[in-house]
Scaffold this motif. Structure first.
Motif, PDB file in Angstrom:
ATOM      1  N   PRO A  94       0.810  -1.221   0.000  1.00 21.27           N
ATOM      2  CA  PRO A  94       0.000   0.000   0.000  1.00 21.27           C
ATOM      3  C   PRO A  94       0.843   1.271   0.000  1.00 21.27           C
ATOM      4  O   PRO A  94       1.964   1.291   0.486  1.00 21.27           O
ATOM      5  N   VAL A  95       0.265   2.288  -0.547  1.00 21.37           N
ATOM      6  CA  VAL A  95       0.849   3.606  -0.733  1.00 21.37           C
ATOM      7  C   VAL A  95       1.955   3.554  -1.796  1.00 21.37           C
ATOM      8  O   VAL A  95       2.860   4.373  -1.805  1.00 21.37           O
ATOM      9  N   ALA A  96       1.861   2.585  -2.687  1.00 22.47           N
ATOM     10  CA  ALA A  96       2.786   2.517  -3.814  1.00 22.47           C
ATOM     11  C   ALA A  96       2.436   3.621  -4.807  1.00 22.47           C
ATOM     12  O   ALA A  96       1.273   3.946  -5.009  1.00 22.47           O
ATOM     13  N   THR A  97       3.459   4.198  -5.400  1.00 20.67           N
ATOM     14  CA  THR A  97       3.265   5.195  -6.453  1.00 20.67           C
ATOM     15  C   THR A  97       3.862   4.637  -7.731  1.00 20.67           C
ATOM     16  O   THR A  97       5.052   4.331  -7.782  1.00 20.67           O
ATOM     17  N   ILE A  98       3.027   4.505  -8.750  1.00 19.23           N
ATOM     18  CA  ILE A  98       3.433   3.915 -10.019  1.00 19.23           C
ATOM     19  C   ILE A  98       3.385   4.986 -11.100  1.00 19.23           C
ATOM     20  O   ILE A  98       2.348   5.625 -11.290  1.00 19.23           O
ATOM     21  N   GLY A  99       4.487   5.179 -11.787  1.00 19.12           N
ATOM     22  CA  GLY A  99       4.526   6.088 -12.928  1.00 19.12           C
ATOM     23  C   GLY A  99       4.523   5.281 -14.210  1.00 19.12           C
ATOM     24  O   GLY A  99       5.323   4.359 -14.364  1.00 19.12           O
ATOM     25  N   ILE A 100       3.617   5.609 -15.113  1.00 20.37           N
ATOM     26  CA  ILE A 100       3.515   4.893 -16.387  1.00 20.37           C
ATOM     27  C   ILE A 100       3.897   5.852 -17.507  1.00 20.37           C
ATOM     28  O   ILE A 100       3.242   6.877 -17.702  1.00 20.37           O
ATOM     29  N   PHE A 101       4.959   5.510 -18.205  1.00 20.64           N
ATOM     30  CA  PHE A 101       5.459   6.340 -19.296  1.00 20.64           C
ATOM     31  C   PHE A 101       5.414   5.552 -20.595  1.00 20.64           C
ATOM     32  O   PHE A 101       5.641   4.344 -20.605  1.00 20.64           O
ATOM     33  N   SER A 102       5.143   6.247 -21.686  1.00 18.01           N
ATOM     34  CA  SER A 102       5.187   5.625 -22.998  1.00 18.01           C
ATOM     35  C   SER A 102       5.586   6.678 -24.017  1.00 18.01           C
ATOM     36  O   SER A 102       5.907   7.813 -23.643  1.00 18.01           O
ATOM     37  N   ARG A 103       5.537   6.301 -25.283  1.00 19.45           N
ATOM     38  CA  ARG A 103       5.954   7.232 -26.337  1.00 19.45           C
ATOM     39  C   ARG A 103       5.108   8.494 -26.356  1.00 19.45           C
ATOM     40  O   ARG A 103       5.601   9.580 -26.582  1.00 19.45           O
ATOM     41  N   THR A 104       3.803   8.346 -26.156  1.00 18.19           N
ATOM     42  CA  THR A 104       2.904   9.506 -26.151  1.00 18.19           C
ATOM     43  C   THR A 104       2.034   9.467 -24.909  1.00 18.19           C
ATOM     44  O   THR A 104       1.901   8.426 -24.247  1.00 18.19           O
ATOM     45  N   GLU A 105       1.435  10.586 -24.609  1.00 10.72           N
ATOM     46  CA  GLU A 105       0.524  10.660 -23.470  1.00 10.72           C
ATOM     47  C   GLU A 105      -0.671   9.731 -23.679  1.00 10.72           C
ATOM     48  O   GLU A 105      -1.129   9.071 -22.745  1.00 10.72           O
ATOM     49  N   THR A 106      -1.144   9.643 -24.902  1.00 12.96           N
ATOM     50  CA  THR A 106      -2.267   8.759 -25.215  1.00 12.96           C
ATOM     51  C   THR A 106      -1.896   7.300 -24.975  1.00 12.96           C
ATOM     52  O   THR A 106      -2.675   6.534 -24.402  1.00 12.96           O
ATOM     53  N   ASP A 107      -0.689   6.901 -25.393  1.00  8.39           N
ATOM     54  CA  ASP A 107      -0.231   5.525 -25.170  1.00  8.39           C
ATOM     55  C   ASP A 107      -0.117   5.222 -23.677  1.00  8.39           C
ATOM     56  O   ASP A 107      -0.515   4.146 -23.223  1.00  8.39           O
ATOM     57  N   ALA A 108       0.421   6.163 -22.915  1.00  6.85           N
ATOM     58  CA  ALA A 108       0.549   5.970 -21.467  1.00  6.85           C
ATOM     59  C   ALA A 108      -0.838   5.852 -20.836  1.00  6.85           C
ATOM     60  O   ALA A 108      -1.069   5.004 -19.962  1.00  6.85           O
ATOM     61  N   GLY A 109      -1.765   6.680 -21.280  1.00  8.34           N
ATOM     62  CA  GLY A 109      -3.137   6.603 -20.770  1.00  8.34           C
ATOM     63  C   GLY A 109      -3.784   5.271 -21.073  1.00  8.34           C
ATOM     64  O   GLY A 109      -4.524   4.719 -20.260  1.00  8.34           O
TER      65      GLY A 109
END
Length: 150
Positions: A94-109
């Motif tokens: 709990p209280v994990a922070t996950i950052g999701i990155f990809s080529r574009t903001e749409t891909d990350a979303g």
């Protein structure tokens, strides 16, 4: 029924659920192999995540080492694998922070909204967080304080 580590009929007894929760909390490999599903674009359906030995090894490296660099090729299932590991952290750390990155903001979303949440929504009810605090294409926060951001 238990087929190759896959719980097709998750336990309904609270004691069995607690034991299963403990197994999952102890091992992200077990959690992913037993409870995570991935979307198969060819079949256009969600299917059980059947881990390959190299994928299990990669998760073991992530658990063992604080910093890991992965040079990956396409079509190895690593994106799904890392999202399964991220989901494990969100639920069992709990209280994990996950950052999701990809080529574009749409891909990350898409990684957040379709893949990560898709895995989460296929979990048994007793394994899910008590609630969702924030839910949109770029931010998803569980009631245990864990958050994923795209």
């Amino acid at each position: 029924m238990n087929i190759e580590g896959r719980q097709y009929n998750p336990p309904v007894d609270p004691e069995e659920q607690a034991a299963e929760w403990a197994l999952c909390a102890e091992s992200p490999i077990y959690f992913i192999a037993a409870y995570c599903w991935v979307f198969n674009a060819t079949e256009e359906a969600w299917i059980p995540f059947d881990l390959w030995p190299a994928q299990a090894w990669a998760i073991a490296q992530l658990v063992e080492h604080r910093l890991v660099i992965i040079l990956k090729a396409r079509q190895l299932g690593f994106t799904w694998l890392i999202l399964g590991y991220a989901l494990w952290q969100m639920l069992f750390r709990p209280v994990a922070t996950i950052g999701i990155f990809s080529r574009t903001e749409t891909d990350a979303g898409d990684l957040l909204d379709f893949r990560l949440k898709g895995m989460y929504y296929r979990l048994p009810t007793w394994m899910k967080s008590r609630g969702i605090v924030s839910d949109n294409m770029s931010r998803w926060e569980l009631s245990n304080g864990s958050i994923a951001m795209a």
